[in-house]
Design a protein around this motif. Structure first.
Motif, PDB file in Angstrom:
ATOM      1  N   GLN A 480       1.037  13.746   1.207  1.00 50.24           N
ATOM      2  CA  GLN A 480       2.304  14.180   0.642  1.00 50.24           C
ATOM      3  C   GLN A 480       2.717  13.251  -0.498  1.00 50.24           C
ATOM      4  O   GLN A 480       2.371  12.072  -0.534  1.00 50.24           O
ATOM      5  N   TYR A 481       3.496  13.782  -1.416  1.00 53.19           N
ATOM      6  CA  TYR A 481       3.925  13.014  -2.589  1.00 53.19           C
ATOM      7  C   TYR A 481       4.695  11.756  -2.187  1.00 53.19           C
ATOM      8  O   TYR A 481       4.498  10.686  -2.757  1.00 53.19           O
ATOM      9  N   ASP A 482       5.599  11.875  -1.208  1.00 55.42           N
ATOM     10  CA  ASP A 482       6.386  10.709  -0.784  1.00 55.42           C
ATOM     11  C   ASP A 482       5.472   9.589  -0.293  1.00 55.42           C
ATOM     12  O   ASP A 482       5.727   8.401  -0.559  1.00 55.42           O
ATOM     13  N   ASN A 483       4.446   9.947   0.454  1.00 54.72           N
ATOM     14  CA  ASN A 483       3.524   8.943   0.956  1.00 54.72           C
ATOM     15  C   ASN A 483       2.753   8.277  -0.185  1.00 54.72           C
ATOM     16  O   ASN A 483       2.474   7.077  -0.159  1.00 54.72           O
ATOM     17  N   TRP A 484       2.402   9.066  -1.165  1.00 56.34           N
ATOM     18  CA  TRP A 484       1.701   8.545  -2.338  1.00 56.34           C
ATOM     19  C   TRP A 484       2.578   7.527  -3.071  1.00 56.34           C
ATOM     20  O   TRP A 484       2.136   6.433  -3.422  1.00 56.34           O
ATOM     21  N   VAL A 485       3.828   7.882  -3.306  1.00 62.57           N
ATOM     22  CA  VAL A 485       4.746   6.976  -4.004  1.00 62.57           C
ATOM     23  C   VAL A 485       4.945   5.691  -3.207  1.00 62.57           C
ATOM     24  O   VAL A 485       4.945   4.590  -3.769  1.00 62.57           O
ATOM     25  N   ALA A 486       5.116   5.828  -1.889  1.00 64.74           N
ATOM     26  CA  ALA A 486       5.352   4.653  -1.048  1.00 64.74           C
ATOM     27  C   ALA A 486       4.225   3.638  -1.163  1.00 64.74           C
ATOM     28  O   ALA A 486       4.464   2.419  -1.144  1.00 64.74           O
ATOM     29  N   ALA A 487       3.001   4.105  -1.299  1.00 60.75           N
ATOM     30  CA  ALA A 487       1.855   3.209  -1.381  1.00 60.75           C
ATOM     31  C   ALA A 487       1.625   2.680  -2.788  1.00 60.75           C
ATOM     32  O   ALA A 487       1.152   1.547  -2.955  1.00 60.75           O
ATOM     33  N   MET A 488       1.941   3.464  -3.803  1.00 57.39           N
ATOM     34  CA  MET A 488       1.573   3.121  -5.173  1.00 57.39           C
ATOM     35  C   MET A 488       2.658   2.392  -5.961  1.00 57.39           C
ATOM     36  O   MET A 488       2.356   1.646  -6.888  1.00 57.39           O
ATOM     37  N   VAL A 489       3.911   2.589  -5.618  1.00 55.35           N
ATOM     38  CA  VAL A 489       4.989   2.054  -6.442  1.00 55.35           C
ATOM     39  C   VAL A 489       5.080   0.533  -6.329  1.00 55.35           C
ATOM     40  O   VAL A 489       4.684  -0.061  -5.316  1.00 55.35           O
ATOM     41  N   ASP A 490       5.597  -0.089  -7.364  1.00 53.60           N
ATOM     42  CA  ASP A 490       5.863  -1.525  -7.343  1.00 53.60           C
ATOM     43  C   ASP A 490       7.241  -1.726  -6.719  1.00 53.60           C
ATOM     44  O   ASP A 490       8.275  -1.577  -7.387  1.00 53.60           O
ATOM     45  N   TRP A 491       7.274  -2.046  -5.432  1.00 47.62           N
ATOM     46  CA  TRP A 491       8.544  -2.134  -4.713  1.00 47.62           C
ATOM     47  C   TRP A 491       9.396  -3.312  -5.165  1.00 47.62           C
ATOM     48  O   TRP A 491      10.615  -3.297  -5.011  1.00 47.62           O
ATOM     49  N   ARG A 492       8.778  -4.325  -5.728  1.00 45.55           N
ATOM     50  CA  ARG A 492       9.585  -5.432  -6.255  1.00 45.55           C
ATOM     51  C   ARG A 492      10.454  -4.965  -7.409  1.00 45.55           C
ATOM     52  O   ARG A 492      11.602  -5.397  -7.565  1.00 45.55           O
ATOM     53  N   GLU A 493       9.914  -4.063  -8.230  1.00 43.64           N
ATOM     54  CA  GLU A 493      10.698  -3.498  -9.330  1.00 43.64           C
ATOM     55  C   GLU A 493      11.781  -2.569  -8.792  1.00 43.64           C
ATOM     56  O   GLU A 493      12.933  -2.607  -9.254  1.00 43.64           O
ATOM     57  N   VAL A 494      11.426  -1.747  -7.815  1.00 42.51           N
ATOM     58  CA  VAL A 494      12.406  -0.816  -7.231  1.00 42.51           C
ATOM     59  C   VAL A 494      13.567  -1.586  -6.603  1.00 42.51           C
ATOM     60  O   VAL A 494      14.731  -1.167  -6.693  1.00 42.51           O
ATOM     61  N   GLU A 495      13.258  -2.713  -5.981  1.00 45.93           N
ATOM     62  CA  GLU A 495      14.277  -3.500  -5.289  1.00 45.93           C
ATOM     63  C   GLU A 495      15.355  -4.015  -6.240  1.00 45.93           C
ATOM     64  O   GLU A 495      16.473  -4.317  -5.818  1.00 45.93           O
TER      65      GLU A 495
END
Length: 582
Positions: A480-495
């Motif tokens: 699913q797209y949400d799962n893809w984003v969760a694994a690929m995104v740079d969470w430090r930037e999102v934070e």
């Protein structure tokens, strides 16, 4: 035999303390691996106490008496036991094959320890749960259903995700007498055997040291102190020249933050850090051990020389024999040799890094992340991948795999709340659309995107990485797209985005089903296991242990949830192998 001088009182006192509670154990001598020594171990966890640099954790919470861990009990019906691979003071490793597929695995068999009343010894219970937790902390296995049949022949208890620097834990089993941990079978032998074969160059040594330090860095990023970094605990996956190196044993590892200290002597004598013998140490102890390995890989010997070290080095390297008193004295006081060959011919960068790791003052050593950035180990790879995200997709999948199950699901919920047109995920949306050739909003895992990207991955490793992106209830095994984003995104930037706290709050509320203001066992049961019996034993309990770190009351508060979701600098992609074809 060199005799010890008693004239130096401070040195004698340190050595006396180092020997005071020591009892030898079978070779290789990891001296807390005997049961009597283990009873003196304590778990170093965050507990809400003072976070000063001198914080020392010395207490162990009492476990309720247990007769069973709750692991699967059908090991014999699923596996055929083959030859013995190795043994230590705490367990024996065998080669096994799946009765269903014929595929080979390794199993670590550990005899249960019993107290009175037909209950397992509480500290043994903690020891087993702790080792499984460590493996899961560097990548939480989850039940893998249809995806296993698509990417591989069926495997029982196949896990998901996790670092490729660590041997894969497929599942835990037990019977009335033993605990069995089924793991990835590494057939390439120990790193030290390759050194002996004469196939090692300085470049080869740098590659091996990089793999060791990556493992250390990944563990330290999850507040795990390995405490037994040594060549015996790293195996090559295959005999191929470019085979990956994998860590295989976390039996002595402990949870410990950078500002906390442990006081229990643990490790293997030759590789133990000076501060461990002084019974006050933290994460830098692993860097000393890595430094000893690096020295051995470059020179083929130990660094100890002079009156208090030469004989120890000779006896160990030639005969694998030593006296613990002599080793401890060498670790504490012996001169370290950086003048004899081959130090006159190796690169200055190599010498500088090894010297920095072997500083007796732990404060003077680099962290694992800093060491990985050293010029001797750092390199820039020209990525020739056809994948839309470029060459770091394997690193991103490994990083996501090292998050616990609770954090993975929570990040998916946050990803769901991020608008698809947000600048934070715009590149990910484009990449997903390029891979989603059928324009279904789902990415069929059977596309084998990793195979097409030119990465050096075995099929089991490919399955381990991809399966973490598949919802357990998805019978088709689509990503699913949400799962893809969760694994690929740079969470430090999102934070750092303005919406971060709102997204985390919404994720917390999704877990807090009963609206009590905290996430309890029932909430986790509903969210992690769909309200049913969890396919992987200890899933809920492991989530509590991972997140309930401030008051340890058995519930996860919003503050604890926010701490769990925080992405530290130690989540950098550089900690993980690219696995590009060389």
């Amino acid at each position: 035999m060199v005799h010890f001088s008693y004239s130096d009182t401070s040195r004698f006192t340190s050595l006396r303390h180092a020997l005071a509670s020591f009892k030898p154990s079978p070779a290789p001598p990891s001296f807390t691996s005997t049961w009597k020594q283990f009873k003196r171990q304590r778990l170093c966890r965050s507990s809400g106490r003072s976070s000063s640099s001198d914080t020392t954790i010395t207490s162990v919470s009492k476990n309720a008496p247990l007769r069973l861990f709750g692991y699967r009990q059908d090991f014999e019906s699923r596996y055929e036991l083959k030859e013995k691979v190795g043994s230590g003071s705490f367990g024996t490793v065998y080669k096994v094959s799946s009765k269903q597929t014929g595929e080979d695995f390794a199993v670590k068999t550990i005899a249960k320890r019993w107290a009175s009343g037909a209950q397992m010894e509480p500290l043994f219970v903690r020891r087993i749960q702790h080792e499984v937790d460590i493996y899961n902390h560097i990548g939480k296995p989850t039940a893998c259903r249809q995806i296993c049949h698509m990417l591989l022949s069926p495997k029982i208890d196949a896990g998901a995700g996790r670092s490729l620097n660590v041997a894969y834990l497929y599942g835990a089993y037990e019977d009335s007498k033993n605990v069995m941990l089924v793991m990835e079978l590494c057939k390439g032998g120990e790193m030290w055997n390759r050194v002996r074969s004469g196939r090692y160059s300085e470049k080869d040594a740098a590659n091996a040291v990089r793999d060791v330090l990556r493992t250390v860095a990944q563990c330290h990023a999850r507040n795990v102190l390995i405490r037994d970094v040594k060549p015996d605990n790293f195996l090559y996956l295959t005999s191929d020249e470019n085979a990956p190196l994998k860590a295989i044993d976390f039996g002595l590892a402990q949870y410990c933050k950078a500002d906390e200290n442990l006081r229990e002597k643990a490790g293997t004598a030759i590789y133990i850090a000076p501060e461990v013998l002084k019974m006050k140490y933290s994460l830098p102890a692993d860097l000393w051990s890595a430094g000893i390995i690096a020295y051995q890989l470059v020179t083929g010997r130990l660094p100890f020389t002079g009156e208090e070290g030469e004989e120890v080095s000779t006896q160990y390297m030639e005969k694998k024999q030593f006296e613990h008193k002599e080793v401890f004295r060498a670790v504490l006081y012996a001169d370290l040799d950086f003048t004899r060959a081959p130090w006159d011919t190796v690169s200055p960068a190599c010498k500088a890094l090894v010297q920095s790791l072997l500083q007796r003052d732990p404060a003077c050593r680099p962290t694992a992340v800093e060491a990985l950035k050293h010029s001797w180990l750092s390199y820039t790879e020209e990525v020739a991948s056809d994948l839309p995200l470029g060459g770091d997709i394997v690193q991103r999948l490994q990083r996501f795999g090292t998050y616990g199950r609770l954090k993975q699901i929570a990040l998916r919920k946050v990803a769901h709340n991020i608008a698809s047109d947000s600048a934070l995920v715009s590149d990910l949306r484009k990449a997903f659309q390029q891979l989603d050739t059928a324009d279904t909003g789902e990415l069929a895992s059977r596309q084998k995107a990793l195979e097409q990207g030119g990465f050096n991955l075995s099929r089991p490793e490919m399955q381990q990485l991809v399966s973490q992106l598949v919802d357990e209830m998805d019978e088709q095994g689509d990503i699913q797209y949400d799962n893809w984003v969760a694994a690929m995104v740079d969470w430090r930037e999102v934070e750092h985005s303005q919406e971060w706290h709102d997204w985390v709050q919404k994720a917390f509320e999704a877990f807090d089903v009963d609206g009590s203001g905290s996430i309890g066992i029932k909430d986790l049961q509903d969210m992690l296991c769909q309200g049913e019996i969890c396919a992987v034993p200890d899933t809920v309990e492991a989530a509590i242990r991972e997140a309930d770190v401030l008051d340890q009351d058995g519930n996860i508060s919003l503050e604890e949830f926010e701490a769990l979701m925080h992405s530290a600098d130690t989540d950098a992609l550089d900690l993980f192998d690219t696995r590009h074809h060389s």
